[in-house]
Design a protein around this motif. Sequence first.
Motif, PDB file in Angstrom:
ATOM      1  N   THR A 158     -41.927 -15.133  13.037  1.00  0.00           N
ATOM      2  CA  THR A 158     -40.678 -15.145  12.289  1.00  0.00           C
ATOM      3  C   THR A 158     -39.521 -14.792  13.228  1.00  0.00           C
ATOM      4  O   THR A 158     -38.420 -14.548  12.775  1.00  0.00           O
ATOM      5  CB  THR A 158     -40.733 -14.146  11.113  1.00  0.00           C
ATOM      6  N   ASN A 160     -39.263 -12.308  16.106  1.00  0.00           N
ATOM      7  CA  ASN A 160     -39.355 -11.211  17.081  1.00  0.00           C
ATOM      8  C   ASN A 160     -40.561 -11.321  18.000  1.00  0.00           C
ATOM      9  O   ASN A 160     -40.460 -11.058  19.200  1.00  0.00           O
ATOM     10  CB  ASN A 160     -39.392  -9.861  16.346  1.00  0.00           C
ATOM     11  N   GLY A 260     -43.795  -3.936   5.943  1.00  0.00           N
ATOM     12  CA  GLY A 260     -45.026  -4.720   6.024  1.00  0.00           C
ATOM     13  C   GLY A 260     -44.746  -6.207   5.954  1.00  0.00           C
ATOM     14  O   GLY A 260     -44.136  -6.684   5.000  1.00  0.00           O
ATOM     15  N   GLY A 261     -45.190  -6.950   6.976  1.00  0.00           N
ATOM     16  CA  GLY A 261     -45.085  -8.412   6.987  1.00  0.00           C
ATOM     17  C   GLY A 261     -46.485  -8.978   7.142  1.00  0.00           C
ATOM     18  O   GLY A 261     -47.238  -9.125   6.180  1.00  0.00           O
ATOM     19  N   LEU A 263     -48.644  -7.348   8.679  1.00  0.00           N
ATOM     20  CA  LEU A 263     -49.376  -6.087   8.527  1.00  0.00           C
ATOM     21  C   LEU A 263     -50.114  -5.615   9.776  1.00  0.00           C
ATOM     22  O   LEU A 263     -51.002  -4.773   9.698  1.00  0.00           O
ATOM     23  CB  LEU A 263     -50.326  -6.157   7.318  1.00  0.00           C
ATOM     24  N   ASN A 265     -48.439  -4.041  12.336  1.00  0.00           N
ATOM     25  CA  ASN A 265     -47.849  -2.786  12.795  1.00  0.00           C
ATOM     26  C   ASN A 265     -48.344  -1.594  11.991  1.00  0.00           C
ATOM     27  O   ASN A 265     -48.670  -0.553  12.554  1.00  0.00           O
ATOM     28  CB  ASN A 265     -46.319  -2.880  12.725  1.00  0.00           C
ATOM     29  N   ALA A 322     -37.714 -11.609   8.923  1.00  0.00           N
ATOM     30  CA  ALA A 322     -38.802 -11.103   9.785  1.00  0.00           C
ATOM     31  C   ALA A 322     -40.077 -10.870   8.989  1.00  0.00           C
ATOM     32  O   ALA A 322     -41.179 -10.965   9.532  1.00  0.00           O
ATOM     33  CB  ALA A 322     -38.367  -9.806  10.474  1.00  0.00           C
ATOM     34  N   ILE A 323     -39.923 -10.545   7.703  1.00  0.00           N
ATOM     35  CA  ILE A 323     -41.121 -10.249   6.891  1.00  0.00           C
ATOM     36  C   ILE A 323     -41.315 -11.286   5.784  1.00  0.00           C
ATOM     37  O   ILE A 323     -41.888 -11.007   4.741  1.00  0.00           O
ATOM     38  CB  ILE A 323     -41.066  -8.810   6.317  1.00  0.00           C
ATOM     39  N   ILE A 325     -43.392 -13.477   4.804  1.00  0.00           N
ATOM     40  CA  ILE A 325     -44.796 -13.819   5.076  1.00  0.00           C
ATOM     41  C   ILE A 325     -45.583 -13.653   3.770  1.00  0.00           C
ATOM     42  O   ILE A 325     -45.481 -12.618   3.115  1.00  0.00           O
ATOM     43  CB  ILE A 325     -45.366 -12.864   6.169  1.00  0.00           C
ATOM     44  N   SER A 371     -36.187  -3.930   8.726  1.00  0.00           N
ATOM     45  CA  SER A 371     -36.376  -2.497   9.005  1.00  0.00           C
ATOM     46  C   SER A 371     -35.837  -1.645   7.870  1.00  0.00           C
ATOM     47  O   SER A 371     -36.342  -0.547   7.604  1.00  0.00           O
ATOM     48  CB  SER A 371     -35.642  -2.099  10.290  1.00  0.00           C
ATOM     49  N   THR A 398     -37.815  -1.159  12.844  1.00  0.00           N
ATOM     50  CA  THR A 398     -38.597  -2.076  13.679  1.00  0.00           C
ATOM     51  C   THR A 398     -37.764  -2.995  14.568  1.00  0.00           C
ATOM     52  O   THR A 398     -38.232  -3.469  15.590  1.00  0.00           O
ATOM     53  CB  THR A 398     -39.489  -2.930  12.771  1.00  0.00           C
ATOM     54  N   GLY A 399     -36.509  -3.278  14.147  1.00  0.00           N
ATOM     55  CA  GLY A 399     -35.725  -4.255  14.916  1.00  0.00           C
ATOM     56  C   GLY A 399     -34.257  -3.878  15.000  1.00  0.00           C
ATOM     57  O   GLY A 399     -33.710  -3.176  14.142  1.00  0.00           O
TER      58      GLY A 399
END
Length: 462
Positions: A158, A160, A260-261, A263, A265, A322-323, A325, A371, A398-399
């Motif tokens: 996505t 990053n 959570g994307g 998952l 991390n 980013a997430i 998903i 984030s 996270t970003g």
Amino acid sequence: MSSLSTSAPGVRQTNFQFRCIACGSVTDDASQNFRCADCGDLLEVTYPLWKEAKPLAADLKSTWRQRRLSRSAIDMSGVWRFRELLPVLESPEQAITLREGNTPLYELPRCARITRVPRLFGKHQGLNPTGSFKDTGMTVAATFARLAGFRWVACASTGNTSASMAAYAARGGLRSLVLVPEGKISWSKLSQALDYGAVTCQLRTDFDGCLRLLQELVLRAPVYQLNSINPFRLEGQKTLALELLEQLDWQPPDHIIVPGGNLGNSSAIGKALLEMRELGLISSLPKLSVIQAEGANALVRTLREAAGKSLVTVQAETRATAIRIGNPASWKKAVHVIEATGGACEQVTEIEIAQAKAEIGAEGIGCEPASAVTLAGLKKLLQQRFVKPEESVVLVLTGNLLKDPDFTMEFHRGDLFKGSNNENAGAALNNLHRPPIVLDATLDAVIQTLDQAEKSSPETER
Ligand code: F0G
């Protein structure tokens, strides 16, 4: 074609093995798709030597502290500094590193006031070399790709992961192939991949479609997969938790909250927490909670509707791209760490994400939309009394804010929710908008603007 084995040149045979998360079978060979040859589930890295001789917690802490004074590249990496808990290299020069990790743990006084949680911190992974937490995993996985003799690395992303992979591939003399969903990732992230020299394909599908295609590709072509199903990625990402606990003098916070994307991390952080307890580095476990966007809530639904036993996939939709998903690969690992640490899983709306992002921005640090789900999620967990105000909480940011400037500009111009179902509800956030002001280039115009700003919000809020 090279296969990825613990006996690849430069890898000490005895340091680690791969274990299947479902059937538990242990192997030296991760194969091309990082799946168990017996049952097809995901593999994780395991350290068999710990059974006989655990490294001593006090020795580890002192070694890691001493390395902070070192000038060698591998010690200056906030990932490889913790190498006793990683697959070991034969020589330090083998590591492909950009000095990743070493990210600050900030107090968040404004968000603390908003949530009434005085001990609230943000671990800002957006201050990694390519602007996201992905770098901590990529340094390890790219290194092992090169050691296994691969020329090409590849990922579905996505945004990053692709930016990070392209950078580490470039540093390590590898070629990289990026598969991203067309029109669904931010230009900032895409431009990073281009500049770092990746072959970048925008596929007419979503992230889940890109990942499906990649899984087939790695079985047909000699490319090494750098998505987070790659267990080396998660080993690197574990160090977020090690660095965090070191920053807290090894006193565990009550809660760690992570977006959570796919998952990976959350799984990596959870693995680190469990390993730290096993090695005696900490004596109690923080509760690890995962927050998803309401429109991309596969894990939330998996836990609520299937008791965590089978994956409920969704058609993902959220501005936190980013997430975005719907079919998260590491869902089983995430369920395991949430249950093992006693954490929670929640979802937040688009409005809640936008509000939380603006509130973190007003701290002077900022983050990307994905984030900000952590702060929005914390508010929910407080309402549910799962988190108590007197407890300490770490949000994993996270970003970097600069990863998605379109979102930020649209928000401040009041355009983010225009024409969407959220248009009316979005009006509640008007007081957080700080649109740019176009003026004639005169001193009077600027002074008048300054006066108006002082009158409309005189507070300095510190
Ligand atoms: N936050 C940011 C900024 C991300 O880029 C991602 C994932 C996540 C959170 C979620 O992490 O997938 O490990 O649960 N980005 C991936 C990518 C999918 O391709 O860049 P996760």
